[in-house]
Enzyme design. Structure first.
Site, PDB file in Angstrom:
ATOM      1  N   HIS A 124      11.757  -3.414   2.927  1.00  0.00           N
ATOM      2  CA  HIS A 124      11.619  -1.276   3.855  1.00  0.00           C
ATOM      3  C   HIS A 124      12.379  -0.518   3.087  1.00  0.00           C
ATOM      4  O   HIS A 124      13.999  -1.458   3.221  1.00  0.00           O
ATOM      5  CB  HIS A 124      11.246  -1.800   4.870  1.00  0.00           C
ATOM      6  CG  HIS A 124      10.112  -2.811   5.535  1.00  0.00           C
ATOM      7  ND1 HIS A 124       8.540  -1.553   5.485  1.00  0.00           N
ATOM      8  CD2 HIS A 124       9.835  -3.516   5.835  1.00  0.00           C
ATOM      9  CE1 HIS A 124       8.252  -2.888   6.087  1.00  0.00           C
ATOM     10  NE2 HIS A 124       8.367  -3.962   6.622  1.00  0.00           N
TER      11      HIS A 124
ATOM     12  N   TYR B 100      10.887   8.159   2.117  1.00  0.00           N
ATOM     13  CA  TYR B 100      10.709   7.725   1.136  1.00  0.00           C
ATOM     14  C   TYR B 100      12.151   8.038  -0.220  1.00  0.00           C
ATOM     15  O   TYR B 100      11.929   6.949  -0.869  1.00  0.00           O
ATOM     16  CB  TYR B 100       9.920   6.949   0.894  1.00  0.00           C
ATOM     17  CG  TYR B 100       9.203   7.237   1.662  1.00  0.00           C
ATOM     18  CD1 TYR B 100       9.569   5.341   2.284  1.00  0.00           C
ATOM     19  CD2 TYR B 100       8.130   7.049   2.075  1.00  0.00           C
ATOM     20  CE1 TYR B 100       8.665   5.074   3.321  1.00  0.00           C
ATOM     21  CE2 TYR B 100       7.327   6.638   3.749  1.00  0.00           C
ATOM     22  CZ  TYR B 100       7.630   5.577   4.548  1.00  0.00           C
ATOM     23  OH  TYR B 100       7.273   5.577   5.357  1.00  0.00           O
TER      24      TYR B 100
ATOM     25  N   ARG C  99      11.763   3.805  13.996  1.00  0.00           N
ATOM     26  CA  ARG C  99      10.907   4.717  13.847  1.00  0.00           C
ATOM     27  C   ARG C  99       9.564   4.162  15.046  1.00  0.00           C
ATOM     28  O   ARG C  99      10.335   4.117  15.859  1.00  0.00           O
ATOM     29  CB  ARG C  99       9.790   3.751  12.379  1.00  0.00           C
ATOM     30  CG  ARG C  99      10.577   4.233  10.799  1.00  0.00           C
ATOM     31  CD  ARG C  99       9.909   4.430   9.514  1.00  0.00           C
ATOM     32  NE  ARG C  99       9.021   4.975   9.435  1.00  0.00           N
ATOM     33  CZ  ARG C  99       7.834   5.118   9.219  1.00  0.00           C
ATOM     34  NH1 ARG C  99       8.486   4.394   7.433  1.00  0.00           N
ATOM     35  NH2 ARG C  99       7.056   6.291   8.552  1.00  0.00           N
TER      36      ARG C  99
ATOM     37  N   ASN D 262       7.031  -5.998  -0.517  1.00  0.00           N
ATOM     38  CA  ASN D 262       7.198  -4.240   0.023  1.00  0.00           C
ATOM     39  C   ASN D 262       6.107  -4.252   1.356  1.00  0.00           C
ATOM     40  O   ASN D 262       5.231  -4.043   0.217  1.00  0.00           O
ATOM     41  CB  ASN D 262       7.738  -2.767  -0.410  1.00  0.00           C
ATOM     42  CG  ASN D 262       7.842  -2.089   0.416  1.00  0.00           C
ATOM     43  OD1 ASN D 262       7.418  -2.335   1.854  1.00  0.00           O
ATOM     44  ND2 ASN D 262       8.778  -1.430   0.607  1.00  0.00           N
TER      45      ASN D 262
ATOM     46  N   PRO E 295       0.528  -1.323  -0.236  1.00  0.00           N
ATOM     47  CA  PRO E 295      -0.256   0.157  -0.363  1.00  0.00           C
ATOM     48  C   PRO E 295       0.903   1.356  -0.021  1.00  0.00           C
ATOM     49  O   PRO E 295       1.875   1.090   0.746  1.00  0.00           O
ATOM     50  CB  PRO E 295      -1.142   0.295   1.632  1.00  0.00           C
ATOM     51  CG  PRO E 295      -0.031  -1.452   2.200  1.00  0.00           C
ATOM     52  CD  PRO E 295       0.986  -1.972   0.908  1.00  0.00           C
ATOM     53  N   ASN E 296       0.452   1.743  -0.942  1.00  0.00           N
ATOM     54  CA  ASN E 296       0.526   3.254  -0.546  1.00  0.00           C
ATOM     55  C   ASN E 296       2.146   3.829  -1.513  1.00  0.00           C
ATOM     56  O   ASN E 296       2.395   5.073  -2.063  1.00  0.00           O
ATOM     57  CB  ASN E 296       1.063   3.582   0.402  1.00  0.00           C
ATOM     58  CG  ASN E 296      -0.211   4.809   1.185  1.00  0.00           C
ATOM     59  OD1 ASN E 296      -1.321   4.825   0.805  1.00  0.00           O
ATOM     60  ND2 ASN E 296      -0.239   3.952   2.095  1.00  0.00           N
TER      61      ASN E 296
ATOM     62  N   GLU F  58      10.964 -10.257   2.657  1.00  0.00           N
ATOM     63  CA  GLU F  58      10.643  -8.633   3.167  1.00  0.00           C
ATOM     64  C   GLU F  58      11.636  -8.257   3.294  1.00  0.00           C
ATOM     65  O   GLU F  58      12.744  -7.559   3.377  1.00  0.00           O
ATOM     66  CB  GLU F  58      10.222  -8.692   4.696  1.00  0.00           C
ATOM     67  CG  GLU F  58       9.242  -7.753   4.907  1.00  0.00           C
ATOM     68  CD  GLU F  58       9.043  -7.664   6.267  1.00  0.00           C
ATOM     69  OE1 GLU F  58       7.330  -7.332   6.830  1.00  0.00           O
ATOM     70  OE2 GLU F  58       9.830  -6.653   7.291  1.00  0.00           O
TER      71      GLU F  58
ATOM     72  N   ARG G  55       5.556  10.748  -1.754  1.00  0.00           N
ATOM     73  CA  ARG G  55       5.136  10.666  -0.740  1.00  0.00           C
ATOM     74  C   ARG G  55       6.174  11.353   0.186  1.00  0.00           C
ATOM     75  O   ARG G  55       7.179  10.432   0.121  1.00  0.00           O
ATOM     76  CB  ARG G  55       4.804   9.610  -0.341  1.00  0.00           C
ATOM     77  CG  ARG G  55       4.258   9.141   0.324  1.00  0.00           C
ATOM     78  CD  ARG G  55       4.351   7.318   0.925  1.00  0.00           C
ATOM     79  NE  ARG G  55       3.367   6.759   2.149  1.00  0.00           N
ATOM     80  CZ  ARG G  55       3.829   5.395   2.409  1.00  0.00           C
ATOM     81  NH1 ARG G  55       4.075   4.723   1.766  1.00  0.00           N
ATOM     82  NH2 ARG G  55       4.021   5.015   3.777  1.00  0.00           N
TER      83      ARG G  55
ATOM     84  N   ALA H  51       2.341  -0.968   5.307  1.00  0.00           N
ATOM     85  CA  ALA H  51       2.135  -0.883   6.482  1.00  0.00           C
ATOM     86  C   ALA H  51       1.443  -2.276   6.487  1.00  0.00           C
ATOM     87  O   ALA H  51       1.731  -2.927   8.437  1.00  0.00           O
ATOM     88  CB  ALA H  51       0.671   0.353   6.973  1.00  0.00           C
TER      89      ALA H  51
END
Lengths: 142, 142, 142, 142, 142, 142, 142, 142, 142, 142, 142, 142
Positions: free
Chosen positions: D99, D22, D106, D73, D9-10, D97, D17, D76
């Site tokens: 990121h 990012y 974070r 990835n 998502p996103n 995975e 963004r 969230a």
């Protein structure tokens, strides 16, 4: 340099309240010590005591107009008064938290200070000397 | 009066490490400040620094034989070293914890000090002055 | 480009220790792999291993003077050593955390890394390849 | 070797963004990088992006029929989608995975990955290079 | 009596997915079992599967118009989908939750069902029989 | 097939106790229902009730000698009796947990069942039918 | 000024769903109210409803291209969808969260909104008027 | 049979340190007791003490080459040293944890032992006899 | 010296119950071992077993009249029976807790012992030898 | 319709206090805005500010006699003053909570409002407009 | 009016058990006090004591047939016996909880009473007078 | 014997405030009851009410000079005012806490009383009779 000294809840009973924890010196005697030490350091101090959270916030607000800093012993308010912490963050002058006892060595609920998080620094565990060391922290900055 | 000053992990990088948090003074300069202030107060100090939890415990143990007190900045060990806290409880001489930054205002994991719970008192948030105020707390007791 | 490779506690027993979890390759063999891959990438590496938190902090400090980056496998210190995390934040060069096993799939206490929070990034779960991928992350930046 | 690259998502807004977090590279540019690197490594890749948890699960299921592995990835979803974690456990092919940011550094809620717990390994914190390192982790295994 | 049977995420892989946990029967075979048993009980059933939280909510909403009840295996959504729980509370017909495995005996995160809290009851741990027992719970009410 | 039915604490007051939650059927009436249904399924059942944790453990132990399975409604013990859970793990025969009410929809302390974690499966929320469905789960296995 | 109104999961059942909590007005009627009020305020609104987390993220992304702001009632997603929160942070236009009920007065799990944390503000507890108040918050900004 | 006895942090101060908690016997006297008892049991023992986590790990590693088992009093490390626990898991020989005091009766932070979780067993609360009982546990196995 | 040995819940199934965890020795055989060892040490022992919390409390109370100490294996009660802990605190004679398995290495809920907190000490992880070592702890005190 | 507007602790410093968070408008200017808006809506308002928890409770009590509703910004009291929450529950007139900042997006301790739980609704995050929206919520009800 | 007085676990040792906490009066003497006071108030009392959770539940059940109320000191069961709490909820007569000591001032685990939550009220901290005050609470109701 | 009766926040609204919870008697009527009962018991009472934490602390301090004890209903302050708890600990005379409702049966946040922890005892759940019972607790001590 002018400082306000704020004694929080129950400190009016100093000397009488749990003397094994807080010593036998009265608040009046403590204020004399503070005033003497301040005079030597060339600092003008005014001392007040209140058991009311609101009155302490009022005092902090007023101090921003006529003081260069504040030394506060928030007593038990230290651990939950987000309102006093906000008051400290609302004013531009530096504030130092003091405690007579070593709060880190006391029961769980007294180990976190939400007030200290809003202060410049803190001094704890030296009995009445905690105030004198805090005074000196201002002298060092001056 | 003889005091041992223990600088804990990463303090050897003082002046170079995150200067916005810890200032630009080096450890050597800090030690000179401490020594000068101590001389004025009639206190003999010895300074050491170690990044090792075990070496700090050894130093605390040895101090009980030839010092009258200890000022310790345990750095990050402050928040989890029950072993250093036990070492402080194992020796009869008083120990005072100092921190350069105001740990109460930092992230969650740095708000609790298991080491301070074993000390006589603590001073935090005044940069290098934290050490000088701690020195003075011994002078007041002397 | 010069890199320091730090193997943390218990990694000296690699190949012998819980082989179903960590594989049968020894630390010496792993270091040969790393050195070979590094040579191909034009990177000079130096490898060290220590079981001591303090010695690892010392090595990180020294690396800031003669290395361009660090690859660290902090082993179990990953989960509680705020002191190593502070050491990483104290030095200007980039640090990458590696783990042989996929820590996200292990028991609760090993799912959080306080050390990784201070690093540029992390690689976990690829056995000895975790180191080689970390090496390459530096090559990509070079 | 054929791999599926899943952007969660996103990530379709990449480049637009929160660029300070990012980076400024768009998803299209990232996919070109991935495809180029894959070609050099002799890997055939297919890239997809979806904001829907269900569509990501569908894609993972389908991959088991025509791919040799997956790089995901999960954005969230990484932190709460037990359903995606179950999908990964339901298929026999390895999943890695990635990121862009260093999630360990974070806020609290982003430090635990329930998805990573179902993967072979994870790479985090190297921006778009995180994908390239994950690609290479498959090349090493091939 | 008409019932909707909803199979949630990853159940399309039944028979293939972690067979030691979920058995070797496929979803098609399971649906045949359910249909046969339903016929004997005089219940008309319709079966659907979706990996999408939104599609499951849509199906629940639609069921209120043409079904007398729902049997749902929400899979992993069971543990965090407050939205599915709200959908169940939004419709007047009774809903029963089923699980193939005994979720009470699995890892921490799978012991609480926010979906079951919105259902009439739940059946867990009997493999495919969990569905048949749920069917019968409707028969008993009929 | 012989089964033991164990009714835990306070179930002797069934029909009288909080009828809005537990219905108006008495324990005697429930036992008749269970016996009738069991007879149809070709199962021999024996029913007992006890308010004592120890007596329930004794009954579970004895059941391993002369029964093929147990259906237990542990009442409130469900949520804290590790000793009953251990008893269930100590015996080779299968045990099924039942609850009259839908425990997932009740207050926090009643959402986790340490007893169910030791059982083969559980049925909850169908009033007295919960027992009958559990009976049938044994019939299906026979 | 153009605004997108997003109604999240289960809001399509408005008027029918738990009327004591959410009132008897249907979604269509609510949309009429919103449109009327918007017209008076000189705002052009478009209304959508979806039960799917992914579709809501898609809508938020698209809104950044042709709207000046978004009013979102994320329903239950409010409490766990970090992905929707990320979507809101990914777009430059302001987003306001609304809730029909006073979520602060509901059960524990509904007191925290991870979505609101990414919004400009929130309005809760006024039934359908919550939307109208949110509309007006944009008018005030215009 | 050869055993290594490891005394952890602060045990060098035995007899001097908080005698009401730990007794008045010195470490030297304790070692004599242990050696005498071992001789009677036909066990060869070597005793060491260290305040350093790393040195304790080194000693555990070395013991795997020349000892048949280890008795360790990890002191405060017991409660947080995952690295020592890993060292114990890394070696094939059995390790027994001992404590002088009854840690179960002390403050919260001392009730969990991450080190004991990696040991064969533990003995706590019998003062110096804790060591002698641990010795005997090895004799029983021999 | 007379001692009471209390075996708590489920220990009557020793030898039969989860033998991989608890061994194959029966309770009768264990009692013979204990009696033999006790005779050698000049201790008179009486053994009892009960699955009932109340009966265990009764036994502890009675022991204060005719025993010099108690060895108790509280089984699962160890982790939640504040009532047994109170019983131990109510009587003047020393009580030692034993466990067959190493409870520190088991699941979360079994790592804390509220009963041990009321005892003089504890021995865990040595199978049946745990009892013999506890016996000897009394001999050493005698 | 008559409303009381209560500004809680530190709001007297509005405009001066953390302007990046709370804006530059003073309390006097805010009160003028509120009064103007109210006049348009045909509402009579009276505004007060106090730093004292007790004085705020007194004001709430008095309002029940001569007002039709209250708008309260409890400031930091929002998060811990169960006493103010009780005061609100004690009076029959509706109370709406307002916050200048979006408390849901602030630090952990400010995400829960015990005061809001006693209110009809809340408005947060719109700066001074929060008050105007709250005013309007009363107009809509009128 | 007839009342049952239930003394829970360990109260049979009253007078002998930790007298600094519980006083020197025996249970028999306490029962005499209670009976005398009751007679004056025109109440018929019957007293029982049991260490068994099950027996206490049995007694509560029986009381519903021949008593008008119950005064219960559940001892340690107060803090975890959901089964006793359920028993109280199962019977129609009022039940009052008493404690000799002020449980609110004791350690964490004793501050919550799951039993009191099911009672009409509670009296704690007055030693044996707690019972007499509870008696009077019934007299006032009569 | 002279007693001070302190009614805390919101009790001035007694009779009017949530009558289903607190009854219909006004504070004035309650004070008359208290005074009448006290006269019969030969106790002189003075009653005060305040909504201010500071004023309650002041009253407690003053009571130490002219009263033999205090009965306090701290209302909601009961649950968070460490400052009132400190005030009670600061004075030598006994203080008894009363509550009208059964706080143990209310929501989570009202189950802990930090004030009661500083008192001699507490009475809760008997409506206005709670005060009369507390009065009597003093009579019994006299």
């Amino acid at each position: 340099m002018r400082l306000l000294i704020i004694h929080g809840p129950n400190l009016n009973l100093l000397g009488e309240r749990e003397p094994s924890m807080y010593g036998t010196q009265t608040l009046e005697q403590l204020n004399t010590c503070i005033t003497d030490e301040a005079r030597e350091l060339g600092i003008a101090v005014r001392c007040m005591q209140s058991n009311s959270e609101g009155a302490i916030i009022d005092a902090l607000h007023e101090a921003r107009l006529n003081c260069d800093g504040v030394i506060i012993n928030p007593g038990a308010y230290s651990h939950y008064s987000l309102a006093i912490a906000d008051a400290i963050r609302s004013i531009a002058i530096p504030v130092v938290e003091v405690h007579l006892s070593n709060t880190a060595a006391r029961e769980e609920a007294r180990r976190i200070s939400v007030v200290a998080a809003a202060c410049r620094g803190s001094v704890a565990g030296f009995g009445c000397d905690s105030y004198l060391l805090a005074l000196r922290s201002f002298a060092k900055k001056a």
